[in-house]
Design a protein around this motif. Structure first.
Motif, PDB file in Angstrom:
ATOM      1  N   GLN A  20       0.819  -1.217   0.000  1.00 19.73           N
ATOM      2  CA  GLN A  20       0.000   0.000   0.000  1.00 19.73           C
ATOM      3  C   GLN A  20       0.851   1.264   0.000  1.00 19.73           C
ATOM      4  O   GLN A  20       1.791   1.381   0.777  1.00 19.73           O
ATOM      5  CB  GLN A  20      -0.881  -0.012   1.243  1.00 19.73           C
ATOM      6  N   PRO A  21       0.526   2.231  -0.840  1.00 23.24           N
ATOM      7  CA  PRO A  21       1.208   3.525  -0.746  1.00 23.24           C
ATOM      8  C   PRO A  21       0.710   4.290   0.482  1.00 23.24           C
ATOM      9  O   PRO A  21      -0.266   3.891   1.116  1.00 23.24           O
ATOM     10  CB  PRO A  21       0.798   4.241  -2.034  1.00 23.24           C
ATOM     11  N   ARG A  22       1.376   5.362   0.813  1.00 19.12           N
ATOM     12  CA  ARG A  22       0.901   6.224   1.898  1.00 19.12           C
ATOM     13  C   ARG A  22      -0.433   6.817   1.476  1.00 19.12           C
ATOM     14  O   ARG A  22      -0.561   7.320   0.373  1.00 19.12           O
ATOM     15  CB  ARG A  22       1.918   7.326   2.165  1.00 19.12           C
ATOM     16  N   VAL A  23      -1.426   6.780   2.353  1.00 21.98           N
ATOM     17  CA  VAL A  23      -2.772   7.172   1.938  1.00 21.98           C
ATOM     18  C   VAL A  23      -3.375   8.341   2.706  1.00 21.98           C
ATOM     19  O   VAL A  23      -4.455   8.797   2.358  1.00 21.98           O
ATOM     20  CB  VAL A  23      -3.748   5.985   2.020  1.00 21.98           C
ATOM     21  N   ARG A  47      -0.283  -4.355   7.737  1.00 21.79           N
ATOM     22  CA  ARG A  47       0.235  -3.721   6.518  1.00 21.79           C
ATOM     23  C   ARG A  47       1.480  -4.485   6.083  1.00 21.79           C
ATOM     24  O   ARG A  47       2.522  -4.431   6.722  1.00 21.79           O
ATOM     25  CB  ARG A  47       0.568  -2.256   6.819  1.00 21.79           C
ATOM     26  N   PHE A  48       1.377  -5.227   4.995  1.00 24.74           N
ATOM     27  CA  PHE A  48       2.494  -5.999   4.471  1.00 24.74           C
ATOM     28  C   PHE A  48       3.230  -5.175   3.415  1.00 24.74           C
ATOM     29  O   PHE A  48       2.601  -4.560   2.561  1.00 24.74           O
ATOM     30  CB  PHE A  48       2.011  -7.302   3.826  1.00 24.74           C
ATOM     31  N   ALA A  49       4.549  -5.180   3.502  1.00 19.22           N
ATOM     32  CA  ALA A  49       5.365  -4.451   2.524  1.00 19.22           C
ATOM     33  C   ALA A  49       6.543  -5.319   2.113  1.00 19.22           C
ATOM     34  O   ALA A  49       7.228  -5.885   2.963  1.00 19.22           O
ATOM     35  CB  ALA A  49       5.863  -3.132   3.106  1.00 19.22           C
ATOM     36  N   ASN A  50       6.760  -5.404   0.819  1.00 17.59           N
ATOM     37  CA  ASN A  50       7.905  -6.116   0.275  1.00 17.59           C
ATOM     38  C   ASN A  50       9.135  -5.233   0.461  1.00 17.59           C
ATOM     39  O   ASN A  50       9.094  -4.035   0.173  1.00 17.59           O
ATOM     40  CB  ASN A  50       7.642  -6.390  -1.210  1.00 17.59           C
ATOM     41  N   HIS A  57       6.714   3.616  -0.502  1.00 21.55           N
ATOM     42  CA  HIS A  57       7.421   4.874  -0.226  1.00 21.55           C
ATOM     43  C   HIS A  57       6.792   6.060  -0.960  1.00 21.55           C
ATOM     44  O   HIS A  57       7.335   7.167  -0.939  1.00 21.55           O
ATOM     45  CB  HIS A  57       8.894   4.742  -0.611  1.00 21.55           C
ATOM     46  N   LEU A  58       5.660   5.821  -1.609  1.00 26.48           N
ATOM     47  CA  LEU A  58       4.977   6.867  -2.377  1.00 26.48           C
ATOM     48  C   LEU A  58       3.646   7.217  -1.736  1.00 26.48           C
ATOM     49  O   LEU A  58       3.049   6.368  -1.077  1.00 26.48           O
ATOM     50  CB  LEU A  58       4.741   6.397  -3.813  1.00 26.48           C
ATOM     51  N   PRO A  59       3.100   8.371  -1.973  1.00 25.04           N
ATOM     52  CA  PRO A  59       3.820   9.555  -2.423  1.00 25.04           C
ATOM     53  C   PRO A  59       4.836   9.982  -1.372  1.00 25.04           C
ATOM     54  O   PRO A  59       4.715   9.620  -0.204  1.00 25.04           O
ATOM     55  CB  PRO A  59       2.722  10.612  -2.602  1.00 25.04           C
ATOM     56  N   HIS A  70       1.728   6.356   6.719  1.00 22.93           N
ATOM     57  CA  HIS A  70       1.138   5.025   6.744  1.00 22.93           C
ATOM     58  C   HIS A  70       0.356   4.873   8.032  1.00 22.93           C
ATOM     59  O   HIS A  70       0.584   5.599   8.998  1.00 22.93           O
ATOM     60  CB  HIS A  70       2.222   3.949   6.715  1.00 22.93           C
ATOM     61  N   PHE A  71      -0.532   3.919   8.077  1.00 22.10           N
ATOM     62  CA  PHE A  71      -1.195   3.570   9.325  1.00 22.10           C
ATOM     63  C   PHE A  71      -1.087   2.066   9.522  1.00 22.10           C
ATOM     64  O   PHE A  71      -1.003   1.304   8.575  1.00 22.10           O
ATOM     65  CB  PHE A  71      -2.662   4.013   9.332  1.00 22.10           C
TER      66      PHE A  71
END
Length: 84
Positions: A20-23, A47-50, A57-59, A70-71
């Motif tokens: 997920q991008p920053r929302v 929140r899973f991140a590769n 890291h966007l935006p 992020h949350f």
């Protein structure tokens, strides 16, 4: 966005995101915090991140103009080779 305020107290929602991008900004994260904290949270977030994915890291966060955040706790998927 899910209307967590409208859910009955006995309902718990689990939200899992992948890459997920920053929302939202800090106010958005604080608003979600009231549903994810406390004795019996109504919203659980994963929140899973590769580790090599650029999208999370966007935006870019460029205070004070853009403060995207992020949350939820981050769980990293690491693609480093394993040595068995």
């Amino acid at each position: 966005m899910l209307q967590a305020e409208d859910l009955k107290d006995e309902v718990t929602v689990t939200l899992s995101t992948f890459g997920q991008p920053r929302v939202g900004n800090k106010d958005f994260v604080a608003a979600l915090g009231k549903f994810t904290q406390g004795k019996s949270p109504r919203l659980k977030v994963r929140r899973f991140a590769n580790s090599i994915d650029p999208i999370p890291h966007l935006p870019p966060s460029l205070p004070p103009l853009m403060e995207y955040c992020h949350f939820g706790p981050k769980l990293t998927i690491d693609w480093a080779p394993l040595s068995y």
